[in-house]
Write a protein that holds these residues in place. Structure first.
Motif, PDB file in Angstrom:
ATOM      1  N   ALA A  72     129.184 112.815  65.270  1.00 55.29           N
ATOM      2  CA  ALA A  72     127.991 112.003  65.667  1.00 55.29           C
ATOM      3  C   ALA A  72     128.482 110.974  66.738  1.00 55.29           C
ATOM      4  CB  ALA A  72     127.307 111.663  64.548  1.00 55.29           C
ATOM      5  N   ILE A  73     127.400 110.925  67.733  1.00 49.60           N
ATOM      6  CA  ILE A  73     127.704 109.578  68.509  1.00 49.60           C
ATOM      7  C   ILE A  73     126.234 108.890  68.422  1.00 49.60           C
ATOM      8  CG2 ILE A  73     127.566 109.317  70.962  1.00 49.60           C
ATOM      9  CD1 ILE A  73     129.830 110.916  69.974  1.00 49.60           C
ATOM     10  N   ARG A  74     126.489 107.381  68.263  1.00 49.22           N
ATOM     11  CA  ARG A  74     125.203 106.630  68.285  1.00 49.22           C
ATOM     12  C   ARG A  74     125.230 105.826  69.553  1.00 49.22           C
ATOM     13  NH1 ARG A  74     123.468 104.208  63.866  1.00 49.22           N
ATOM     14  NH2 ARG A  74     125.206 104.482  62.761  1.00 49.22           N
ATOM     15  N   LEU A  75     123.827 106.213  70.237  1.00 48.22           N
ATOM     16  CA  LEU A  75     123.497 105.273  71.159  1.00 48.22           C
ATOM     17  C   LEU A  75     122.625 104.305  70.928  1.00 48.22           C
ATOM     18  CD1 LEU A  75     123.605 108.677  71.955  1.00 48.22           C
ATOM     19  CD2 LEU A  75     123.134 108.031  74.081  1.00 48.22           C
ATOM     20  N   THR A  76     122.947 102.965  71.273  1.00 47.84           N
ATOM     21  CA  THR A  76     122.242 101.885  70.758  1.00 47.84           C
ATOM     22  C   THR A  76     121.200 101.805  71.704  1.00 47.84           C
ATOM     23  OG1 THR A  76     123.613 100.272  72.216  1.00 47.84           O
ATOM     24  CG2 THR A  76     123.983 100.540  69.779  1.00 47.84           C
ATOM     25  N   ALA A  77     119.991 101.140  71.242  1.00 48.40           N
ATOM     26  CA  ALA A  77     118.730 100.989  72.029  1.00 48.40           C
ATOM     27  C   ALA A  77     118.946 100.188  73.234  1.00 48.40           C
ATOM     28  CB  ALA A  77     117.714 100.036  71.241  1.00 48.40           C
ATOM     29  N   TRP A  78     118.402 101.050  74.324  1.00 44.73           N
ATOM     30  CA  TRP A  78     118.845 100.174  75.741  1.00 44.73           C
ATOM     31  C   TRP A  78     120.133 100.080  76.028  1.00 44.73           C
ATOM     32  CZ3 TRP A  78     113.798 100.648  76.774  1.00 44.73           C
ATOM     33  CH2 TRP A  78     112.969 100.278  76.277  1.00 44.73           C
ATOM     34  N   CYS A  79     120.906 101.106  75.812  1.00 41.16           N
ATOM     35  CA  CYS A  79     122.295 101.165  76.063  1.00 41.16           C
ATOM     36  C   CYS A  79     122.282 101.562  77.676  1.00 41.16           C
ATOM     37  CB  CYS A  79     123.251 102.168  75.317  1.00 41.16           C
ATOM     38  SG  CYS A  79     122.548 103.736  75.412  1.00 41.16           S
ATOM     39  N   PHE A  80     121.349 102.129  78.280  1.00 46.60           N
ATOM     40  CA  PHE A  80     121.250 102.677  79.598  1.00 46.60           C
ATOM     41  C   PHE A  80     120.363 101.637  80.468  1.00 46.60           C
ATOM     42  CE2 PHE A  80     122.151 107.056  77.877  1.00 46.60           C
ATOM     43  CZ  PHE A  80     123.266 106.930  78.035  1.00 46.60           C
ATOM     44  N   GLY A  81     120.144 100.731  79.841  1.00 46.39           N
ATOM     45  CA  GLY A  81     119.128  99.717  80.373  1.00 46.39           C
ATOM     46  C   GLY A  81     117.571 100.046  80.172  1.00 46.39           C
ATOM     47  N   PHE A  82     116.753  99.861  80.810  1.00 47.05           N
ATOM     48  CA  PHE A  82     115.216 100.417  80.662  1.00 47.05           C
ATOM     49  C   PHE A  82     115.197 101.814  80.688  1.00 47.05           C
ATOM     50  CE2 PHE A  82     114.756  95.915  82.265  1.00 47.05           C
ATOM     51  CZ  PHE A  82     114.287  95.471  81.152  1.00 47.05           C
ATOM     52  N   SER A  83     116.095 102.653  81.154  1.00 47.30           N
ATOM     53  CA  SER A  83     115.929 104.125  81.149  1.00 47.30           C
ATOM     54  C   SER A  83     116.061 104.788  79.732  1.00 47.30           C
ATOM     55  CB  SER A  83     116.732 104.778  82.132  1.00 47.30           C
ATOM     56  OG  SER A  83     118.257 104.323  81.764  1.00 47.30           O
ATOM     57  N   GLY A  84     116.294 103.962  78.460  1.00 46.17           N
ATOM     58  CA  GLY A  84     116.370 104.344  77.317  1.00 46.17           C
ATOM     59  C   GLY A  84     117.782 104.384  77.038  1.00 46.17           C
ATOM     60  N   PRO A  85     117.967 104.903  75.478  1.00 45.70           N
ATOM     61  CA  PRO A  85     116.788 105.172  74.788  1.00 45.70           C
ATOM     62  C   PRO A  85     116.075 103.710  74.270  1.00 45.70           C
ATOM     63  CG  PRO A  85     118.943 105.191  73.572  1.00 45.70           C
ATOM     64  CD  PRO A  85     119.457 104.879  74.898  1.00 45.70           C
ATOM     65  N   THR A  86     114.909 103.773  73.328  1.00 43.36           N
ATOM     66  CA  THR A  86     114.071 102.747  72.980  1.00 43.36           C
ATOM     67  C   THR A  86     114.473 102.342  71.879  1.00 43.36           C
ATOM     68  OG1 THR A  86     112.261 104.296  72.513  1.00 43.36           O
ATOM     69  CG2 THR A  86     112.263 103.648  74.667  1.00 43.36           C
ATOM     70  N   GLN A  87     115.392 103.047  70.966  1.00 40.95           N
ATOM     71  CA  GLN A  87     115.444 102.740  69.621  1.00 40.95           C
ATOM     72  C   GLN A  87     117.188 103.347  69.449  1.00 40.95           C
ATOM     73  OE1 GLN A  87     112.721 105.144  67.455  1.00 40.95           O
ATOM     74  NE2 GLN A  87     114.268 106.474  67.119  1.00 40.95           N
ATOM     75  N   ASP A  88     117.836 102.802  68.496  1.00 40.49           N
ATOM     76  CA  ASP A  88     119.111 103.395  68.269  1.00 40.49           C
ATOM     77  C   ASP A  88     119.087 104.921  67.842  1.00 40.49           C
ATOM     78  OD1 ASP A  88     120.014 100.666  68.717  1.00 40.49           O
ATOM     79  OD2 ASP A  88     121.039 100.649  66.538  1.00 40.49           O
ATOM     80  N   VAL A  89     119.738 105.778  68.292  1.00 38.11           N
ATOM     81  CA  VAL A  89     119.678 107.196  68.105  1.00 38.11           C
ATOM     82  C   VAL A  89     121.123 107.716  67.729  1.00 38.11           C
ATOM     83  CG1 VAL A  89     119.419 109.457  69.440  1.00 38.11           C
ATOM     84  CG2 VAL A  89     117.857 107.584  69.952  1.00 38.11           C
TER      85      VAL A  89
END
Length: 166
Positions: A72-89
């Motif tokens: 599994a990979i966790r992407l933190t909220a706003w890890c790409f700036g304003f292009s998302g994700p809007t929450q941790d995924v």
């Protein structure tokens, strides 16, 4: 001192040899953009109209839930700036993700590219959290689609990742 950014990955195009055997799908709770606004993936049903990048509003033909133990990979909220994700995924490592603009240029030298979540790991904002047991929902459309989910653009099947430009 090296800046804390995602490292450049060669390629930018994900072409699995046997896509049907790879683990992909959308985890419980992931908000999917529909004609009625964002709805958790587990609340969708056949016939719902889903917002897609490569087809506008598209009718969902079927939805199937599967349970897998997968990396599994966790992407933190706003890890790409304003292009998302809007929450941790948390996504399966093999989930197709469309990256665009600055991220795609930095990683792949293209304005947009379909890759997998595992190729986005930077160890800080996007992390590999190891094996997890995930309930994943697979969405079926009339053809491969890129859906909008929590500010991300995700391939609805591995077939959606074959073109290098969406």
């Amino acid at each position: 001192m090296k800046p804390k950014t995602v490292g450049r990955v060669t390629g930018g195009q994900y072409r699995p040899e046997n896509a049907q055997e790879l683990c992909h799908g959308f985890p419980v709770g992931l908000p999917i953009m529909t004609v009625d606004g964002e709805r958790p993936v587990e609340c969708l049903s056949a016939g719902d109209m889903v917002v897609t990048r490569n087809g506008g509003l598209t009718r969902l033909e079927a939805i199937h839930a599967t349970t897998h133990t997968t990396r599994a990979i966790r992407l933190t909220a706003w890890c790409f700036g304003f292009s998302g994700p809007t929450q941790d995924v948390v996504l399966p490592a093999e989930q197709p993700v469309l990256v665009r603009d600055r991220q795609a240029l930095a990683l792949f030298g293209q304005t947009q590219a379909m890759t997998i979540a595992a190729q986005l790991v930077d160890g800080e904002l996007v992390t590999d959290i190891g094996p997890r047991r995930l309930v994943l929902f697979r969405l079926t459309f009339d053809r491969p689609r890129v859906i909008c989910a929590s500010g991300l653009e995700l391939g609805a099947s591995h077939a959606a990742s074959l073109p290098s430009r969406a």
